[in-house]
Write a protein that holds these residues in place. Structure first.
Motif, mmCIF file in Angstrom:
data_model
loop_
_atom_site.group_PDB
_atom_site.id
_atom_site.type_symbol
_atom_site.label_atom_id
_atom_site.label_comp_id
_atom_site.label_asym_id
_atom_site.label_seq_id
_atom_site.Cartn_x
_atom_site.Cartn_y
_atom_site.Cartn_z
ATOM 1 N N TYR A 273 0.840 -1.201 0.000
ATOM 2 C CA TYR A 273 0.000 0.000 0.000
ATOM 3 C C TYR A 273 0.872 1.248 0.000
ATOM 4 O O TYR A 273 0.609 2.211 -0.733
ATOM 5 N N ARG A 274 1.928 1.278 0.827
ATOM 6 C CA ARG A 274 2.834 2.430 0.892
ATOM 7 C C ARG A 274 3.353 2.790 -0.496
ATOM 8 O O ARG A 274 3.342 3.967 -0.900
ATOM 9 N N VAL A 275 3.802 1.775 -1.224
ATOM 10 C CA VAL A 275 4.390 2.009 -2.537
ATOM 11 C C VAL A 275 3.322 2.455 -3.533
ATOM 12 O O VAL A 275 3.526 3.399 -4.302
ATOM 13 N N LEU A 276 2.171 1.790 -3.527
ATOM 14 C CA LEU A 276 1.108 2.139 -4.479
ATOM 15 C C LEU A 276 0.556 3.535 -4.215
ATOM 16 O O LEU A 276 0.277 4.294 -5.150
ATOM 17 N N ALA A 277 0.402 3.895 -2.938
ATOM 18 C CA ALA A 277 -0.117 5.232 -2.612
ATOM 19 C C ALA A 277 0.882 6.305 -3.020
ATOM 20 O O ALA A 277 0.503 7.363 -3.535
ATOM 21 N N ALA A 278 2.176 6.044 -2.816
ATOM 22 C CA ALA A 278 3.190 7.015 -3.219
ATOM 23 C C ALA A 278 3.212 7.205 -4.728
ATOM 24 O O ALA A 278 3.528 8.290 -5.224
ATOM 25 N N ALA A 279 2.850 6.149 -5.460
ATOM 26 C CA ALA A 279 2.836 6.234 -6.923
ATOM 27 C C ALA A 279 1.505 6.741 -7.464
ATOM 28 O O ALA A 279 1.343 6.869 -8.689
ATOM 29 N N GLY A 280 0.543 7.033 -6.580
ATOM 30 C CA GLY A 280 -0.733 7.578 -7.004
ATOM 31 C C GLY A 280 -1.797 6.558 -7.352
ATOM 32 O O GLY A 280 -2.873 6.927 -7.835
ATOM 33 N N PHE A 281 -1.549 5.286 -7.092
ATOM 34 C CA PHE A 281 -2.532 4.252 -7.416
ATOM 35 C C PHE A 281 -3.526 4.007 -6.287
ATOM 36 O O PHE A 281 -4.546 3.345 -6.494
ATOM 37 N N GLU A 282 -3.230 4.499 -5.091
ATOM 38 C CA GLU A 282 -4.114 4.346 -3.944
ATOM 39 C C GLU A 282 -4.263 5.704 -3.268
ATOM 40 O O GLU A 282 -3.370 6.557 -3.360
ATOM 41 N N PRO A 283 -5.393 5.951 -2.575
ATOM 42 C CA PRO A 283 -5.568 7.224 -1.887
ATOM 43 C C PRO A 283 -4.575 7.386 -0.747
ATOM 44 O O PRO A 283 -4.082 6.406 -0.185
ATOM 45 N N ALA A 284 -4.293 8.644 -0.392
ATOM 46 C CA ALA A 284 -3.338 8.922 0.677
ATOM 47 C C ALA A 284 -3.862 8.511 2.035
ATOM 48 O O ALA A 284 -3.080 8.264 2.958
ATOM 49 N N ASP A 285 -5.177 8.429 2.189
ATOM 50 C CA ASP A 285 -5.779 7.955 3.432
ATOM 51 C C ASP A 285 -5.967 6.449 3.315
ATOM 52 O O ASP A 285 -6.796 5.979 2.533
ATOM 53 N N PRO A 286 -5.214 5.641 4.072
ATOM 54 C CA PRO A 286 -5.327 4.187 3.892
ATOM 55 C C PRO A 286 -6.714 3.645 4.179
ATOM 56 O O PRO A 286 -7.146 2.669 3.564
ATOM 57 N N ALA A 287 -7.429 4.286 5.113
ATOM 58 C CA ALA A 287 -8.761 3.803 5.451
ATOM 59 C C ALA A 287 -9.762 4.022 4.318
ATOM 60 O O ALA A 287 -10.831 3.414 4.304
ATOM 61 N N ALA A 288 -9.424 4.888 3.365
ATOM 62 C CA ALA A 288 -10.303 5.138 2.225
ATOM 63 C C ALA A 288 -9.972 4.236 1.044
ATOM 64 O O ALA A 288 -10.609 4.328 -0.004
ATOM 65 N N SER A 289 -9.003 3.363 1.190
ATOM 66 C CA SER A 289 -8.555 2.523 0.097
ATOM 67 C C SER A 289 -9.269 1.174 0.105
ATOM 68 O O SER A 289 -9.547 0.610 1.179
ATOM 69 N N VAL A 290 -9.513 0.641 -1.080
ATOM 70 C CA VAL A 290 -10.084 -0.708 -1.191
ATOM 71 C C VAL A 290 -8.990 -1.774 -1.104
ATOM 72 O O VAL A 290 -9.274 -2.973 -1.196
ATOM 73 N N HIS A 291 -7.754 -1.335 -0.912
ATOM 74 C CA HIS A 291 -6.611 -2.253 -0.817
ATOM 75 C C HIS A 291 -6.825 -3.308 0.260
ATOM 76 O O HIS A 291 -6.334 -4.430 0.138
ATOM 77 N N TRP A 292 -7.549 -2.958 1.327
ATOM 78 C CA TRP A 292 -7.702 -3.824 2.496
ATOM 79 C C TRP A 292 -8.961 -4.685 2.441
ATOM 80 O O TRP A 292 -9.168 -5.489 3.355
ATOM 81 N N THR A 293 -9.786 -4.501 1.431
ATOM 82 C CA THR A 293 -11.106 -5.144 1.440
ATOM 83 C C THR A 293 -11.288 -6.171 0.336
ATOM 84 O O THR A 293 -12.374 -6.737 0.197
ATOM 85 N N GLY A 294 -10.267 -6.415 -0.466
ATOM 86 C CA GLY A 294 -10.352 -7.469 -1.468
ATOM 87 C C GLY A 294 -10.383 -8.842 -0.811
ATOM 88 O O GLY A 294 -10.072 -8.998 0.378
ATOM 89 N N SER A 295 -10.742 -9.849 -1.582
ATOM 90 C CA SER A 295 -10.890 -11.188 -1.001
ATOM 91 C C SER A 295 -9.568 -11.712 -0.440
ATOM 92 O O SER A 295 -9.535 -12.301 0.644
ATOM 93 N N ARG A 296 -8.455 -11.474 -1.151
ATOM 94 C CA ARG A 296 -7.170 -11.958 -0.653
ATOM 95 C C ARG A 296 -6.773 -11.218 0.618
ATOM 96 O O ARG A 296 -6.299 -11.828 1.582
ATOM 97 N N ALA A 297 -6.974 -9.902 0.634
ATOM 98 C CA ALA A 297 -6.642 -9.118 1.825
ATOM 99 C C ALA A 297 -7.459 -9.588 3.023
ATOM 100 O O ALA A 297 -6.931 -9.719 4.137
ATOM 101 N N ARG A 298 -8.741 -9.835 2.822
ATOM 102 C CA ARG A 298 -9.586 -10.287 3.937
ATOM 103 C C ARG A 298 -9.149 -11.661 4.441
ATOM 104 O O ARG A 298 -9.144 -11.920 5.644
ATOM 105 N N GLN A 299 -8.759 -12.549 3.532
ATOM 106 C CA GLN A 299 -8.248 -13.854 3.947
ATOM 107 C C GLN A 299 -6.982 -13.698 4.784
ATOM 108 O O GLN A 299 -6.807 -14.349 5.814
#
Length: 385
Positions: A273-299
């Motif tokens: 997430y750190r790398v993707l957010a720095a590159a502009g692919f994820e929002p700067a607020d981690p709680a606003a990102s879907v990075h944590w809610t995908g099926s693999r992340a939830r597993q």
């Protein structure tokens, strides 16, 4: 020669008994907790890129081209303390600051070959701004003292990461320490800190391999390696099959059942997430990102939380590093009851990483997340009939 943990196919992570099988009651969002007091911290110097246990330090070195590295330092007066509740270490660090290296000598003699504790303690002692001078004084009094040589090596690594020492001088000191203590992974840990920030890929891999030859489950070394791997292919955007996830899951599955390396997949999520957010692919607020809610992340997070309920080890020197990563991920996922339990277990031992990701002020971010899950909800007035 042992290699790095083999990449494995995506899995749900280490086994557990399910979130409902809690070893203790989960704290709820209605539980109250003090939110305005800063954790006590003892000033020290910076920590290496990718290390979650930071303390006071000069400004970090330049970030790698694939995005900013994990927080390299905390500002003066920071509430973060790299000792993470190790009272003996706090006492030895204070004595070192006052010019008394003998307390550190006795502490390291007692630590012996508990490699995770030894690495943690020497790393924190090396953050003291005059640690290199103290180590040299120790060597004058006890020529050839192996522990003094390793402390000097890691202190020079810190200086090199700040730009205050030629990197080759730090590399040479690490080699000297490794020659004096061939079974000790700590000089190689110091080299891995240096190469993770400044070295070529082959140098990073060599240092990591040397650590694992001496202690295959080295906690700090695996965190450093994951931070480096997460920076690969930063410009490619989200990649569910990125190598950092395979590496983390492979290491977790290869470790003993009670090893805290079981939580490495959560660390991989945060570092990517750190790398993707720095590159502009994820929002700067981690709680606003879907990075944590995908099926693999939830597993990954379910397996990690289940592991923590079953195996939580209050004796591991870097347990609060793992707790902060797990609390951060559970909060970002929206699992507030679980996050509240983790925040309570963290107590005063917050760490800058991952709360600083991608470039946030870590302590306000930590306090805001803690408040969100621990502060009692406001009651809604009843409507008059």
């Amino acid at each position: 020669m042992p290699s790095t943990p083999p990449p494995l196919a995506p899995s749900a992570g280490p086994p557990g008994h399910g979130r409902a099988a809690a070893a203790e009651p989960l704290a709820t969002a209605t539980d109250d907790a003090p939110l305005d007091d800063a954790p006590p911290g003892t000033p020290s110097a910076d920590a290496p890129p990718g290390d979650a246990s930071r303390a006071d330090a000069p400004p970090p070195s330049d970030a790698p081209p694939d995005g900013p590295a994990p927080a390299d330092a905390a500002p003066p007066g920071s509430p973060f303390d790299a000792a993470l509740g190790d009272d003996e270490l706090v006492a030895a660090r204070a004595a070192l600051t006052q010019g008394r290296w003998q307390v550190a000598r006795n502490l390291l003699a007692r630590t012996r070959d508990d490699w995770d504790s030894r690495g943690h303690r020497i790393t924190v002692l090396a953050q003291e701004p005059r640690a290199a001078d103290r180590a040299r004084e120790w060597l004058l009094a006890e020529p050839g003292a192996p522990d003094a040589s390793v402390l000097l090596a890691l202190a020079l690594v810190r200086r090199a990461l700040r730009g205050d020492e030629p990197p080759d001088a730090a590399r040479a000191a690490c080699a000297d320490g490794a020659a004096l203590l061939p079974a000790d992974p700590t000089p190689w840990l110091g080299l891995l800190m240096l190469e993770r920030a400044l070295g070529a890929e082959k140098d990073v891999l060599r240092a990591f391999t040397e650590v694992r030859e001496r202690y295959a489950d080295h906690h700090h070394a695996h965190h450093l390696m994951i931070a480096r791997l997460a920076e690969h292919a930063a410009g490619d955007g989200p990649a569910p099959l990125h190598e950092v996830y395979d590496f983390a899951e492979g290491a977790a599955l290869a470790a003993p059942a009670d090893s805290p390396l079981a939580l490495l997949p959560v660390v991989a999520l945060a570092e990517r997430y750190r790398v993707l957010a720095a590159a502009g692919f994820e929002p700067a607020d981690p709680a606003a990102s879907v990075h944590w809610t995908g099926s693999r992340a939830r597993q990954i997070m379910k397996a990690a939380f289940d592991w923590w309920l079953e195996w939580d080890d209050d004796d591991h020197p870097r347990r609060h590093v793992d707790l902060n990563f797990l609390a951060h991920a559970t909060y970002c996922e929206g699992q507030n009851a679980e996050a509240a339990t983790l925040f309570r277990r963290i107590g005063p031992h917050a760490t800058p990483d991952p709360w600083c990701y991608p470039d946030r002020d870590p302590y306000p971010a930590f306090r805001a997340a803690r408040a969100a899950v621990l502060r009692p909800p406001r009651s809604t007035p009843r409507t008059a009939p």
